[in-house]
Design an enzyme around this catalytic site. Sequence first.
Site, PDB file in Angstrom:
ATOM      1  N   ASP A  38      62.233  89.474  45.668  1.00  0.00           N
ATOM      2  CA  ASP A  38      61.753  87.926  44.877  1.00  0.00           C
ATOM      3  C   ASP A  38      62.888  87.629  43.784  1.00  0.00           C
ATOM      4  O   ASP A  38      63.179  88.573  43.111  1.00  0.00           O
ATOM      5  CB  ASP A  38      60.509  87.936  44.389  1.00  0.00           C
ATOM      6  CG  ASP A  38      60.366  86.309  44.585  1.00  0.00           C
ATOM      7  OD1 ASP A  38      60.635  85.629  43.715  1.00  0.00           O
ATOM      8  OD2 ASP A  38      59.227  85.840  45.222  1.00  0.00           O
ATOM      9  N   THR A  49      52.068  79.911  44.826  1.00  0.00           N
ATOM     10  CA  THR A  49      50.870  80.388  44.387  1.00  0.00           C
ATOM     11  C   THR A  49      50.902  80.366  42.830  1.00  0.00           C
ATOM     12  O   THR A  49      49.690  80.306  42.528  1.00  0.00           O
ATOM     13  CB  THR A  49      51.155  81.981  44.736  1.00  0.00           C
ATOM     14  OG1 THR A  49      51.463  82.049  46.177  1.00  0.00           O
ATOM     15  CG2 THR A  49      50.121  82.993  44.102  1.00  0.00           C
ATOM     16  N   HIS A  51      51.234  77.890  40.805  1.00  0.00           N
ATOM     17  CA  HIS A  51      50.450  76.623  40.360  1.00  0.00           C
ATOM     18  C   HIS A  51      49.515  76.148  41.229  1.00  0.00           C
ATOM     19  O   HIS A  51      48.845  74.932  40.895  1.00  0.00           O
ATOM     20  CB  HIS A  51      51.619  75.486  40.184  1.00  0.00           C
ATOM     21  CG  HIS A  51      52.233  74.923  41.670  1.00  0.00           C
ATOM     22  ND1 HIS A  51      51.506  74.343  42.343  1.00  0.00           N
ATOM     23  CD2 HIS A  51      53.560  75.247  42.161  1.00  0.00           C
ATOM     24  CE1 HIS A  51      52.290  74.165  43.534  1.00  0.00           C
ATOM     25  NE2 HIS A  51      53.600  74.668  43.286  1.00  0.00           N
ATOM     26  N   HIS A 225      52.626  67.681  45.625  1.00  0.00           N
ATOM     27  CA  HIS A 225      51.210  67.624  45.669  1.00  0.00           C
ATOM     28  C   HIS A 225      51.102  67.367  44.224  1.00  0.00           C
ATOM     29  O   HIS A 225      51.244  68.147  43.341  1.00  0.00           O
ATOM     30  CB  HIS A 225      50.616  68.619  46.217  1.00  0.00           C
ATOM     31  CG  HIS A 225      49.027  68.907  45.525  1.00  0.00           C
ATOM     32  ND1 HIS A 225      48.297  67.632  45.499  1.00  0.00           N
ATOM     33  CD2 HIS A 225      48.541  69.830  45.040  1.00  0.00           C
ATOM     34  CE1 HIS A 225      47.132  68.162  44.938  1.00  0.00           C
ATOM     35  NE2 HIS A 225      47.268  69.574  44.446  1.00  0.00           N
ATOM     36  N   TYR A 256      40.686  65.755  44.347  1.00  0.00           N
ATOM     37  CA  TYR A 256      39.573  66.642  43.873  1.00  0.00           C
ATOM     38  C   TYR A 256      39.636  66.841  42.296  1.00  0.00           C
ATOM     39  O   TYR A 256      40.863  66.624  41.591  1.00  0.00           O
ATOM     40  CB  TYR A 256      40.142  68.071  44.505  1.00  0.00           C
ATOM     41  CG  TYR A 256      41.166  68.775  44.030  1.00  0.00           C
ATOM     42  CD1 TYR A 256      41.378  69.253  42.942  1.00  0.00           C
ATOM     43  CD2 TYR A 256      42.250  68.743  44.837  1.00  0.00           C
ATOM     44  CE1 TYR A 256      42.795  69.808  42.534  1.00  0.00           C
ATOM     45  CE2 TYR A 256      43.652  69.073  44.403  1.00  0.00           C
ATOM     46  CZ  TYR A 256      43.565  69.994  43.373  1.00  0.00           C
ATOM     47  OH  TYR A 256      45.100  70.459  43.074  1.00  0.00           O
ATOM     48  N   ASP A 547      46.361  81.691  80.432  1.00  0.00           N
ATOM     49  CA  ASP A 547      46.038  81.339  81.760  1.00  0.00           C
ATOM     50  C   ASP A 547      47.138  80.451  82.481  1.00  0.00           C
ATOM     51  O   ASP A 547      47.346  79.535  82.012  1.00  0.00           O
ATOM     52  CB  ASP A 547      44.546  80.864  82.012  1.00  0.00           C
ATOM     53  CG  ASP A 547      44.180  79.688  81.627  1.00  0.00           C
ATOM     54  OD1 ASP A 547      43.801  78.918  82.473  1.00  0.00           O
ATOM     55  OD2 ASP A 547      44.742  79.262  80.546  1.00  0.00           O
ATOM     56  N   TYR A 657      56.563  69.373  93.154  1.00  0.00           N
ATOM     57  CA  TYR A 657      57.687  69.447  92.077  1.00  0.00           C
ATOM     58  C   TYR A 657      58.733  69.040  92.561  1.00  0.00           C
ATOM     59  O   TYR A 657      59.450  69.376  93.778  1.00  0.00           O
ATOM     60  CB  TYR A 657      57.731  70.998  91.796  1.00  0.00           C
ATOM     61  CG  TYR A 657      56.389  71.493  91.234  1.00  0.00           C
ATOM     62  CD1 TYR A 657      56.449  71.852  89.995  1.00  0.00           C
ATOM     63  CD2 TYR A 657      55.342  72.013  91.958  1.00  0.00           C
ATOM     64  CE1 TYR A 657      55.301  72.473  89.330  1.00  0.00           C
ATOM     65  CE2 TYR A 657      54.375  72.677  91.457  1.00  0.00           C
ATOM     66  CZ  TYR A 657      54.079  73.015  90.195  1.00  0.00           C
ATOM     67  OH  TYR A 657      53.096  73.350  89.620  1.00  0.00           O
TER      68      TYR A 657
END
Length: 845
Positions: A38, A49, A51, A225, A256, A547, A657
């Site tokens: 890092d 992470t 804040h 944000h 919030y 499937d 097809y």
Amino acid sequence: MNDTPTRASAVIIGAGIVGNSLAYHLARLGWRELVLVDKGPMPNPGGSTGHASNFIFPIEYSKMMMELTADSTEQYKQLGVHIQSGGIEVARTEERMQELRRRCTGAKAWGIPAQLLSPAEVGKLVPYLDESVILGGAHFPTVGVVDSLRAGTLMREQAQQLGALRVLAGTEVLGIDTDAAGRVSAVRTTKGDIETEVCAVCCGVWSPRIARMAGARIPLTPIVHQMISVGPIPLFADTPGEISYPIVRDVDTNMYERQHGGDMEVGSYAHRPIIVAPDDIPSIEEAALSPTEMPFTQDDFDPQLLQALELMPDLLGDERVGIRYSINGLISMTPDGHPVIGETPEVPGLWSVAASWIKEGPGIGRAAAEWMSGGPPEIDIHEADISRFYGHQRTTAHVIARAREGFNKMYGIVHPAEQWESGRPVRLSPAYDRERDLGAAFIETAGWERPNWYDSNAGLLERYAGRLMEREAEWEARWWSPIINAEHLAMRDACGMVDLTAFAVFDIVGPGALAAVQSVAVAQMDVRVGRVVYTSLLDERGGFRGDLTIMRDLTIMRLGPQRFRVVTGGATGMMDLKWFAGQLPSDGTASIVDQTSAWTTLGIWGPRARDVLASVTSDDVSHAGFKFGTCREIELGGVTVLASRISYVGELGWELYAPMEEGRRVWDTIWDAGQPHGLVPVGIGVYGTTGRLEKGYRAFGAELDGSYTLVEAGMTRPSVKEQPFTGRRAYLEQRSSPPCAVLCTLTVDDHRSASGQLRYMLGGEPVLTTDGEPLTDAKGRPSYVTSAGSGPSVGKHLLMAYLPAEQAEAGRALAVEYLGERYPVTVAVAGSTPLFDPENERVRS
């Protein structure tokens, strides 16, 4: 002295909660010589992470996300960094109160404690909230807050204690090298180069920039944000610890509020979407706080602050408090809101573990580690697979458009059938103009515009009046029309044509093609040329991997028996393509060719389908001349098409097809020929829901996922082929003992709610005893509705659900909870026998 290792088993880029979690779980699984890199300092290198507001609500709209969140919560608890505070979502509108009823019902389906509250009951738990502003709330007592930086530190240290991890802080990644085969070969850093064949990109908002170094794309964008911290709050002065009051989500305002020690944090998703390109994120040296804590734009937040003051006037309006911290915090958003996990399609060895939030970070770290170690993750994370994206979905323009649209829906009331509006149209069927002229109501799948129903069929409503199960409530009628049920009945009576161009189609070719498909398909693939085989794909634990239909077809007969065509759903097409490519023999005797953009597909089904087809071809399409489960080329209106006699709606018919450029000619030919026989255009509402449910056909991602088995789904074959295939050992073990759960079809006995309005379940509701007790099987899996929809031909609203084996018997009375009310249901079928045409006489006629 340079302590940078010259070689690593894996280099993990990013020391946020995800990178630390991944390092820990890889170490726990036996990996050694790991390197965590890092560019920032420890323990807070400057990513999201550092804040984050760090709270976790357990309820989600996706089963996968709920399971990842639950796993993460348990890991946080084990680390000792979780505080249970409880959380409340409050409603200012009647529409939101109904949404909270749905949320509580969904919580019950997953065993999550939840309770609807009156304004006064909310006030008792949150005494500083103005009860007059709200109509009520939903209380989730297991909501909690975590210390994500401490959690990351503990995980990182545990990996180091195992002797598995070297940490390089203050180290910037300069490049990712690949070898001649395109695989990761080294990571270049400011402290030296590290040879490795595995590199995991766990650096959140920087992930697209880092992946680009290797020639790959991680489709996410940083977006702002906004959050402020207000304090000191006198009420909080004497409260112990970090939090003493429940977190409040004021969801109608997209906000919030949560206590953080002596302060109140207020966060918003209501402001304008603010996109920041990864290359425009400031460096550590340039940032005032950290690279992901960007300067606050007050004007964007002012309207939200007024709404917060309205909800909590005494607390936030106190003259003694002020804004002590405010940021435009960067978070990651993807085109569909899910994380992006997995080995990138472009670069082998380059793994994406990105777009995770605090609430699911440790769970994603564990799942990615399990996947990187060669096994399937315990949690089915196919929805997060990075290979799910098609090319147009990985473009910057698409990612940004979807992020802008999705940001303000973060706390929105999102319908299960909600449609995206941005970035459309992109992929168009050859018959798109014809369908538009017929009034098609289009929905999107993997970028394709697909008719859900056709307004031109409105005249059928009168013909089938009284049989359409019309929906009174707006919620259930949204993205739905009674025309769907009318089209269904018209197809059952005569004939319908369905555009299936959204199928993903790819060919597996070469001398090793048979061995390649045989090694992954549950069904026997050593069949004669011209056979069509429906088969499941399993993971190593025997859970569903997919499937699909595999055709060994006449289109390539001139090349011999060395070609198989795979047809799968558009939504999972790119995942299936990448997975199949990874299963091919290493000796190069088989290869895979993506044919999706080369072929269009039309389905024609109904008792008159043979009459329509026979009128436009000289080829023998009689039952004797064209058996069910076979395929071959036929000439149709001057076009050579591959006709495959199979059905997903339980009627006689074919999938046709044709080359993409000739598809419109085929549409016109079938359309004109079908008019004397009562042919109508039929939308995906019939193909994917009503026709499927009446026949009890299972759908991947609904009934079929990694949580259940072929035995429980009622899809076992009489015997197991001798040839080895992925999941065979687990499958044999599953067959050797009775199932814990059985997939059943239920019918709703009475739709009338307490208000007198008829209500129709849409899926995801809990299945209960008649006394209201939740059903849970011996493995601890709750029973819930996997699929729901009309069964016009049987006159019932149909539900599919896995029930505990002891409850799975035809005729048993049960209940389903919907919007807080219980509705009586009956087990109509335990197992795979269809309600409509149980002997399958129509499809084989």
